[in-house]
Design a protein around this motif. Structure first.
Motif, PDB file in Angstrom:
ATOM      1  N   ALA A   1       0.827  -1.208   0.000  1.00 10.85           N
ATOM      2  CA  ALA A   1       0.000   0.000   0.000  1.00 10.85           C
ATOM      3  C   ALA A   1       0.858   1.254   0.000  1.00 10.85           C
ATOM      4  N   ALA A   2       1.993   1.222   0.687  1.00  8.27           N
ATOM      5  CA  ALA A   2       2.872   2.393   0.749  1.00  8.27           C
ATOM      6  C   ALA A   2       3.369   2.773  -0.643  1.00  8.27           C
ATOM      7  N   VAL A   3       3.782   1.781  -1.420  1.00  9.34           N
ATOM      8  CA  VAL A   3       4.281   2.060  -2.773  1.00  9.34           C
ATOM      9  C   VAL A   3       3.165   2.618  -3.660  1.00  9.34           C
ATOM     10  N   CYS A   4       1.988   2.001  -3.607  1.00  8.85           N
ATOM     11  CA  CYS A   4       0.858   2.449  -4.444  1.00  8.85           C
ATOM     12  C   CYS A   4       0.429   3.864  -4.072  1.00  8.85           C
ATOM     13  N   ASP A   5       0.371   4.153  -2.776  1.00 10.64           N
ATOM     14  CA  ASP A   5      -0.050   5.463  -2.296  1.00 10.64           C
ATOM     15  C   ASP A   5       0.922   6.546  -2.755  1.00 10.64           C
ATOM     16  N   VAL A   6       2.203   6.296  -2.582  1.00  6.69           N
ATOM     17  CA  VAL A   6       3.214   7.294  -2.940  1.00  6.69           C
ATOM     18  C   VAL A   6       3.219   7.540  -4.451  1.00  6.69           C
ATOM     19  N   TYR A   7       3.175   6.462  -5.242  1.00  3.87           N
ATOM     20  CA  TYR A   7       3.221   6.621  -6.692  1.00  3.87           C
ATOM     21  C   TYR A   7       2.062   7.478  -7.192  1.00  3.87           C
ATOM     22  N   ASP A   8       0.840   7.201  -6.700  1.00  4.84           N
ATOM     23  CA  ASP A   8      -0.294   7.986  -7.193  1.00  4.84           C
ATOM     24  C   ASP A   8      -0.217   9.425  -6.710  1.00  4.84           C
ATOM     25  N   ALA A   9       0.276   9.640  -5.477  1.00  7.76           N
ATOM     26  CA  ALA A   9       0.409  11.007  -4.977  1.00  7.76           C
ATOM     27  C   ALA A   9       1.412  11.801  -5.808  1.00  7.76           C
ATOM     28  N   LEU A  10       2.532  11.176  -6.157  1.00  7.63           N
ATOM     29  CA  LEU A  10       3.562  11.872  -6.925  1.00  7.63           C
ATOM     30  C   LEU A  10       3.098  12.222  -8.332  1.00  7.63           C
ATOM     31  N   THR A  11       2.278  11.373  -8.924  1.00  6.50           N
ATOM     32  CA  THR A  11       1.847  11.587 -10.313  1.00  6.50           C
ATOM     33  C   THR A  11       0.538  12.365 -10.404  1.00  6.50           C
ATOM     34  N   SER A  12       0.113  12.968  -9.290  1.00  6.29           N
ATOM     35  CA  SER A  12      -1.105  13.782  -9.263  1.00  6.29           C
ATOM     36  C   SER A  12      -0.751  15.217  -8.895  1.00  6.29           C
ATOM     37  N   SER A  13      -1.449  16.174  -9.485  1.00  7.56           N
ATOM     38  CA  SER A  13      -1.257  17.586  -9.134  1.00  7.56           C
ATOM     39  C   SER A  13      -1.959  17.873  -7.816  1.00  7.56           C
ATOM     40  N   ARG A  14      -1.282  18.572  -6.935  1.00 10.98           N
ATOM     41  CA  ARG A  14      -1.857  18.959  -5.660  1.00 10.98           C
ATOM     42  C   ARG A  14      -1.747  20.473  -5.502  1.00 10.98           C
ATOM     43  N   SER A  15      -2.352  20.990  -4.458  1.00 10.46           N
ATOM     44  CA  SER A  15      -2.302  22.429  -4.219  1.00 10.46           C
ATOM     45  C   SER A  15      -0.884  22.895  -3.932  1.00 10.46           C
ATOM     46  N   TYR A  16      -0.008  21.980  -3.490  1.00 10.37           N
ATOM     47  CA  TYR A  16       1.342  22.363  -3.113  1.00 10.37           C
ATOM     48  C   TYR A  16       2.421  21.770  -4.026  1.00 10.37           C
ATOM     49  N   LYS A  17       2.032  21.080  -5.110  1.00  7.07           N
ATOM     50  CA  LYS A  17       3.049  20.569  -6.025  1.00  7.07           C
ATOM     51  C   LYS A  17       2.422  20.221  -7.372  1.00  7.07           C
TER      52      LYS A  17
END
Length: 401
Positions: free
Chosen positions: A254-270
């Motif tokens: 779950a840690a790998v999946c969570d991080v990968y999707d967070a990194l490849t998504s636009s957020r308010s701070y990145k």
């Protein structure tokens, strides 16, 4: 499509206003005429376009290849994936709303959705994984949940886990951020660096999420994922600072999946990272992930994941359309831009695993401002170094899945 917001520059002078249904080519022309390059759309308010061609058919100056039986199959798969993402977003929105009202959740209520994700991934893993990357700012948390569910299932299939385990881990991926229902939006969406107090609040979400689950109907694997998906192999994670084998394999997945999707998504701070760049950089984070799990994840999504924008040896840009298979280095791509002429070219599909094609990937590329979805969009900030392109962090803030 329903245009929720227009990305106007500070110097724009126009009578166009946010919040309208895009129905005519004249509206598109008006948007281009005033220099607007990006818009936010609301899928929930748009008209369902069953016969819409995927990706490049609607881009100005580009034409899609002639329709074929294979295209009809892809169109059907895309529509099914789009509907799963839409249904998942609506269900997660309701779950988060119920959680804020204090309702205890029975995870088995999400089983029909998870089974739909499993069927889609088993039939064509690249389509749903690609579709799940398309997110809107307002619905990010819910769409992120669906994306992590899909990634977890794709990873589980690499391990050939039993069907029941597959279902439980899919549910865990879907609900992994349930505790964020109780975290103030002002903290979740804060553009800048979090204070020590704000960081302490957000780190409570694993504990808050587990407390919302029905203890009588929740399998241990789901509790484990919610509680430990932010733990790191070197002990630097939270909420308990677990190390090495103290973290279960399911939580490591779950840690790998969570991080990968967070990194490849636009957020308010990145800004979003190109998927291939995210994979390459995650591989350098020593002590963060279980390396065996990470390499299995790479086999599931590909070294150049679906919707990665890549630069070919022929000096063309292409978007990856199918990443899995025997050769992770030679995916199927769709060419759309020439770096030699600096202009679009008629879209064409290439299978780089076929030797006679005579082309190969030279590296990931977002230098021309192509977003990770393959459309002209928000630029990923990149710099040249000895290893090639490397994303630069946009804010001094650790990302949060």
């Amino acid at each position: 499509m329903y245009v929720q917001r227009l990305e106007l520059s500070r110097h724009s002078s126009t009578t166009l206003r946010d919040g309208f249904l895009l129905t005519t080519s004249a509206q598109i022309t008006a948007i281009h005429r005033v220099g607007i390059k990006h818009v936010w759309i609301d899928e929930l308010k748009g008209v369902r376009a069953v016969n819409a061609r995927p990706w490049f058919g609607q881009l100005p100056g580009l034409s899609a290849p002639p329709a074929s039986a294979a295209d009809d199959g892809i169109d059907s798969a895309l529509e099914n994936a789009r509907q799963i993402c839409l249904d998942g977003t609506l269900q997660m929105k309701q779950i988060f709303s119920d959680a804020r009202l204090g309702k205890i959740l029975d995870p088995l209520e999400t089983l029909p959705l998870v089974e739909s994700v499993i069927r889609s991934i088993e039939d064509n893993p690249t389509v749903l994984l690609g579709m799940a990357q398309l997110k809107t700012q307002d619905n990010y948390t819910y769409q992120h949940s669906v994306a992590v569910c899909a990634l977890m299932i794709a990873l589980c299939l690499q391990y050939r886990l039993p069907q029941e385990t597959l279902q439980f881990l899919g549910m865990g991926g879907l609900l992994h951020d349930l505790g964020k229902a109780l975290i103030p939006a002002s903290i979740l969406n804060k553009p800048g660096r979090l204070t020590v107090a704000e960081s302490a609040i957000i780190k409570q979400h694993p504990l808050l999420g587990v407390a919302m689950l029905d203890p009588d109907t929740t399998p241990p694997a789901i509790r484990d994922i919610l509680l430990h998906h932010h733990e790191k192999i070197d002990g630097g994670g939270y909420p308990f600072g677990l190390r090495d084998t103290a973290i279960s394999r399911y939580a490591r997945m779950a840690a790998v999946c969570d991080v990968y999707d967070a990194l490849t998504s636009s957020r308010s701070y990145k800004a979003a990272w190109n998927p291939a760049a995210a994979i390459r950089n995650m591989a350098t984070w020593k002590g963060h992930f279980d390396q065996s799990v990470f390499f299995t994840f790479v086999k599931a999504v590909g070294i150049y994941p679906v919707v990665s924008v890549v630069r070919l040896a022929s000096e063309h840009l292409a978007v990856v359309t199918e990443a899995s298979g025997a050769s992770l280095l030679h995916p199927k791509v769709r060419v759309f831009f020439s770096l030699l002429t600096n202009e679009p070219v008629p879209a064409r599909n290439l299978d780089l695993a076929i030797p006679s094609i005579g082309d190969s990937i030279a590296g990931p590329d977002a230098a021309l401002g192509w977003s990770s979805t393959g459309f002209p969009g928000p630029e990923v900030s990149l710099s040249r170094n000895g290893a090639g392109y490397a994303p630069q962090r946009q804010q001094e803030r650790e990302w949060e899945g």
